[in-house]
Design an enzyme around this catalytic site. Structure first.
Site, PDB file in Angstrom:
ATOM      1  N   GLU A   1      -6.368 -11.459  -3.963  1.00 16.90           N
ATOM      2  CA  GLU A   1      -5.972 -12.475  -2.971  1.00 16.90           C
ATOM      3  C   GLU A   1      -6.929 -13.659  -2.896  1.00 16.90           C
ATOM      4  O   GLU A   1      -6.664 -14.623  -2.184  1.00 16.90           O
ATOM      5  CB  GLU A   1      -5.858 -11.807  -1.595  1.00 16.90           C
ATOM      6  CG  GLU A   1      -4.748 -10.769  -1.554  1.00 16.90           C
ATOM      7  CD  GLU A   1      -4.728  -9.941  -0.283  1.00 16.90           C
ATOM      8  OE1 GLU A   1      -5.818  -9.709   0.283  1.00 16.90           O
ATOM      9  OE2 GLU A   1      -3.645  -9.518   0.137  1.00 16.90           O
TER      10      GLU A   1
ATOM     11  N   LYS B   1     -11.070 -10.291  -5.926  1.00 20.07           N
ATOM     12  CA  LYS B   1     -11.222  -9.402  -4.774  1.00 20.07           C
ATOM     13  C   LYS B   1     -11.027  -7.937  -5.165  1.00 20.07           C
ATOM     14  O   LYS B   1     -11.761  -7.055  -4.742  1.00 20.07           O
ATOM     15  CB  LYS B   1     -10.183  -9.776  -3.720  1.00 20.07           C
ATOM     16  CG  LYS B   1     -10.243  -8.914  -2.470  1.00 20.07           C
ATOM     17  CD  LYS B   1      -9.219  -9.374  -1.457  1.00 20.07           C
ATOM     18  CE  LYS B   1      -9.322  -8.579  -0.178  1.00 20.07           C
ATOM     19  NZ  LYS B   1      -8.308  -8.954   0.804  1.00 20.07           N
TER      20      LYS B   1
ATOM     21  N   ASP C   1       0.831  -1.204   0.000  1.00 19.27           N
ATOM     22  CA  ASP C   1       0.000   0.000   0.000  1.00 19.27           C
ATOM     23  C   ASP C   1       0.870   1.261   0.000  1.00 19.27           C
ATOM     24  O   ASP C   1       0.560   2.252  -0.666  1.00 19.27           O
ATOM     25  CB  ASP C   1      -0.897   0.052   1.255  1.00 19.27           C
ATOM     26  CG  ASP C   1      -1.739  -1.196   1.462  1.00 19.27           C
ATOM     27  OD1 ASP C   1      -1.279  -2.300   1.112  1.00 19.27           O
ATOM     28  OD2 ASP C   1      -2.850  -1.077   2.009  1.00 19.27           O
TER      29      ASP C   1
HETATM   30  O1  IFM Z   1      -2.328  -4.699   0.822  1.00 21.51           O
HETATM   31  C1  IFM Z   1      -3.700  -4.906   0.955  1.00 21.51           C
HETATM   32  C2  IFM Z   1      -4.090  -6.044   0.047  1.00 21.51           C
HETATM   33  O2  IFM Z   1      -3.852  -5.699  -1.305  1.00 21.51           O
HETATM   34  C3  IFM Z   1      -5.543  -6.370   0.220  1.00 21.51           C
HETATM   35  N1  IFM Z   1      -5.824  -6.727   1.588  1.00 21.51           N
HETATM   36  C4  IFM Z   1      -5.479  -5.643   2.522  1.00 21.51           C
HETATM   37  C5  IFM Z   1      -4.032  -5.229   2.394  1.00 21.51           C
HETATM   38  C6  IFM Z   1      -3.724  -4.044   3.314  1.00 21.51           C
HETATM   39  O3  IFM Z   1      -4.410  -2.908   2.903  1.00 21.51           O
END
Ligand code: IFM
Length: 730
Positions: free
Chosen positions: A466, A579, A325
């Site tokens: 994911e 997702k 992120d």
């Molecule tokens: O990095 C992200 C991921 O891409 C999706 N699940 C949450 C994480 C943290 O924001």
């Protein structure tokens, strides 16, 4: 409009408001809770970068004792909206200067008592929290104000702090402790200055020291006290105590108003560089400013030992860990507006290279495999069982940690973007190049040479989506690995030409001569999935063969609302439902490699298949829609990204795990959409260019960008673009 305001009080909003009204300064975050609240209402003075593990639970950042705890009692009743309905209640966050305010009036037998408070976390005096608290009544009466430090902190996987040493001397209350695992000293001190005289006594127990102020209140007169609190950590304990004491002594001498002005002026300086002004759309204007506010309170000017966690400074969710992120969704903001923070974010990755080397070794690879969830050492906090099953409450095996290998490439990408912007070779010489080389080495050792196809493939990975774990040739991952090789080759040429000695030393230190040769070979044959005959890029090998179904259909198959959609048995795993943006993320970051036709076709195809279960998703769709010249299609995704912490509309649970908090990647994504999408900013050969696509009701956009140590102001209307250098006063 610069204020977030709520006029009602609903118990159900307490958690959301804790995020929405958050204040902070990067060094600490203080949730937007009321002063009388405690751990059940998720009060948190969050210290990012100070991590602790209790027993075998998840390691997470520490919440410090709450030095702003204050409550008022009248006639045995606590004036707390959870206890008694207020006749008036307002909570405000002024994002122009990071000021949280509350006003509540309670009526008890026609005696009206009004509480007002203000608080801020000082932007340059990082460890200083300041509060002004007043009471006023419509009748002559006796009140008790209790104020002090509440050490009964909210923890998800705690407790993290050893027993407190509590000292109360010269009206300064100090809680000293250290963390259980690494014994990191934490000192919280506070003092109050009252503008009235009153009898004060103390209540003390093992985790609270509260001053009890008995006030005989005159009708319609305001009684105010000011609180100055200092929060120190990671120093030697005696030093931390002394510094905290000095800080609150100087703060109380300066006084609330002067501190407020000092802080206000600093905020104005930051906004001067960071603001994006929009004409013609107030809602978008406010939402975008609110996103920028979050990025401003997450600045990391003060340290290169920490970075920005995925849930910012709003608490302990996601273990306070740093994900991709930061590099892919937040760094662009800092590169345009705050180079000190940008450099520190990169240095944090350089400083944690050894953790990435350990992780690569743990899995039998060479080079640097960065942590999916990184903490202070760079070791991976991500568990192999990162989600719990809602039905059995048992941990579910997830492959974020082992297989989300694109993380190393995201970091390389971030370092390279930073280098390109600051044009300073020392970033590469002092660790940047080493990270890049080690990450390239990692992909070389992770991938496979397919002799029959004469191509290098990257197998068994999890991409941004994911929900589909352990897939082969994820287009985004492969392209990012290719980018890592390309950057490693560019850096090697650059260093060799510009600083041969550093280049030779690094090659020798890493024993890299052979690796470089191999990388130069493999880069020519690294396989990146290309558009098929219909123009669609297959997200990974075999994706097209999965069940074709709508998001709603998959949703209707849920047995429990918080059920995890991914993993081996998740409802999305055998379907084409993803997702978050995955191919679309690829199309944004490598937008000049794909035709507009390809971008449109894939945007359309994948949009129908995207759940947007991650707050990172919407901005990617918005950005690619802008690339496609469709700002109206981009707009709802931009707004979704910009408002996620205003509406509180985001997933709160992944299976049985609480994942609430603020969403700085969405804030960063909203900023990126405004600047790189709607304004169409591109830095080409070190020059600012704009290719705007303003939404129909946006009359104009104005913002600033730092380039080559100069500040430029960009004014964009439907018919005109001006780019002008500002004077040097910023
Ligand atoms: O990095 C992200 C991921 O891409 C999706 N699940 C949450 C994480 C943290 O924001």
């Amino acid at each position: 409009m610069w204020k977030v305001i709520t006029k009602d009080f609903n118990k159900e909003d307490i958690i959301n408001h804790g995020n929405k009204f958050l204040i902070g300064n990067g060094y600490m975050g203080y949730r937007g809770t009321l002063e009388e609240f405690g751990k059940n209402e998720l009060v948190a003075l969050n210290l990012p970068g100070v991590y602790d593990q209790y027993e075998n639970k998840w390691r997470e950042p520490v919440n410090a004792p709450n030095p702003l705890f204050t409550r008022v009692i009248y006639d045995g009743t606590e004036l707390n909206p959870i206890v008694i309905n207020p006749v008036f209640h307002q909570q405000t966050l002024d994002i122009s200067c990071g000021l949280h305010k509350r006003e509540s009036t309670f009526d008890i037998n026609n005696k009206q008592i009004t509480i007002t408070s203000e608080r801020f976390a000082h932007l340059t005096k990082y460890s200083l929290l300041v509060m002004k608290y007043s009471v006023k009544t419509n009748a002559h009466l006796n009140l008790v104000i209790e104020t002090g430090i509440d050490g009964d902190v909210w923890d998800i996987n705690g407790p993290h702090l050893n027993p407190y040493q509590i000292v109360n001397e010269n009206n300064i209350v100090t809680f000293s402790t250290n963390t259980r695992e690494c014994h990191i000293p934490i000192v919280v001190s506070e003092t109050i200055l009252c503008d009235f005289n009153a009898k004060i006594s103390n209540i003390i127990d093992s985790h609270k020291l509260i001053r009890q102020i008995n006030l005989n209140i005159e009708k319609d007169k305001t009684y105010t006290f000011y609180k100055f609190a200092s929060v120190k950590h990671s120093l030697d304990e005696a030093e931390a105590n002394m510094q905290a004491m000095n800080e609150i002594n100087s703060a109380s001498v300066l006084g609330y108003e002067k501190l407020f002005i000092e802080n206000y002026l600093e905020w104005q300086k930051r906004w001067l560089v960071s603001d994006v002004e929009l004409k013609g759309d107030e809602e978008a204007q406010f939402s975008l400013r609110y996103s920028i506010y979050h990025l401003l309170i997450l600045n990391q000017k003060h340290s290169d030992k920490v970075s920005i966690p995925a849930r910012g400074i709003s608490g302990q969710t996601y273990k306070g860990a740093i994900f991709w992120d930061t590099e892919m969704f937040m760094l662009p903001f800092y590169l345009n507006t705050d180079l000190q923070t940008a450099k520190n974010l990169v240095k944090y990755r350089i400083n944690t290279l050894d953790g990435a080397r350990r992780k690569a070794m743990e899995y039998g690879f060479r080079g640097a495999f960065y942590a999916w969830e990184s903490q202070e050492t760079g070791d991976d906090a991500c568990s192999h069982f990162n989600v719990t099953d809602v039905f059995t409450n048992r941990p579910l095996r997830t492959y974020f940690r082992d297989k989300q290998v694109h993380i190393s490439a995201d970091i390389v990408y971030g370092i390279w973007q930073t280098y390109l912007r600051i044009n300073d070779l020392s970033l590469l010489i002092n660790g940047g190049a080493e990270v890049i080389f080690e990450c390239a080495r990692f992909y070389y050792s992770y991938g496979y040479l397919k002799h029959d196809k004469n191509r290098f493939e990257i197998l068994d990975v999890t991409g941004p989506d994911e929900y589909h774990e352990r897939v082969n040739n994820n287009a985004f991952t492969n392209r990012m690995a290719l980018e890592t090789f390309n950057i490693a080759i560019k850096v090697s040429k650059l260093l060799k030409a510009e600083n041969k000695e550093s280049f030779d030393n690094l090659i020798k230190k890493l024993n890299y001569t052979e690796d470089l040769k191999r990388i130069e070979e493999v880069v020519k044959i690294l396989y990146v999935p290309q558009p098929n005959n219909s123009g669609i890029i297959e997200q990974f090998d075999g994706y097209f063969k999965l069940e074709e179904v709508t998001v709603d259909e998959v949703k209707s198959r849920l047995i429990h609302p918080n059920e995890y959609w991914g993993g081996a048995n998740g409802i999305a795993a055998n379907t084409q439902i993803i997702k978050q943006a995955d191919v679309v993320t690829l199309l944004y970051f490598f937008n000049d490699e794909y035709s507009s036709e390809i971008k449109k076709t894939n945007w359309d195809y994948y949009l129908k298949r995207t759940e947007h279960g991650s707050s990172l998703s919407a901005s990617m769709y918005a950005l690619v829609a802008c690339e496609n010249g469709n700002p109206e299609w981009a707009y709802p995704y931009f707004m979704k990204s910009a408002t996620v912490d205003l509406t509180g509309k985001s997933k709160q649970y992944a299976g049985g795990i609480y994942i609430g908090g603020t969403h700085p990647a969405a804030s960063g994504g909203a900023y990126m959409t405004a600047i790189y999408g709607f304004a169409g900013l591109k830095i080409i050969e070190n020059q600012i260019k704009c290719f705007p696509h303003l939404p129909k009701n946006w009359e104009s956009m104005s913002f600033k960008v730092i380039l080559n140590n100069d500040l430029y102001k960009l004014d964009i209307t439907k018919n005109n673009i001006t780019i002008a250098k500002e004077d040097n006063s910023w």
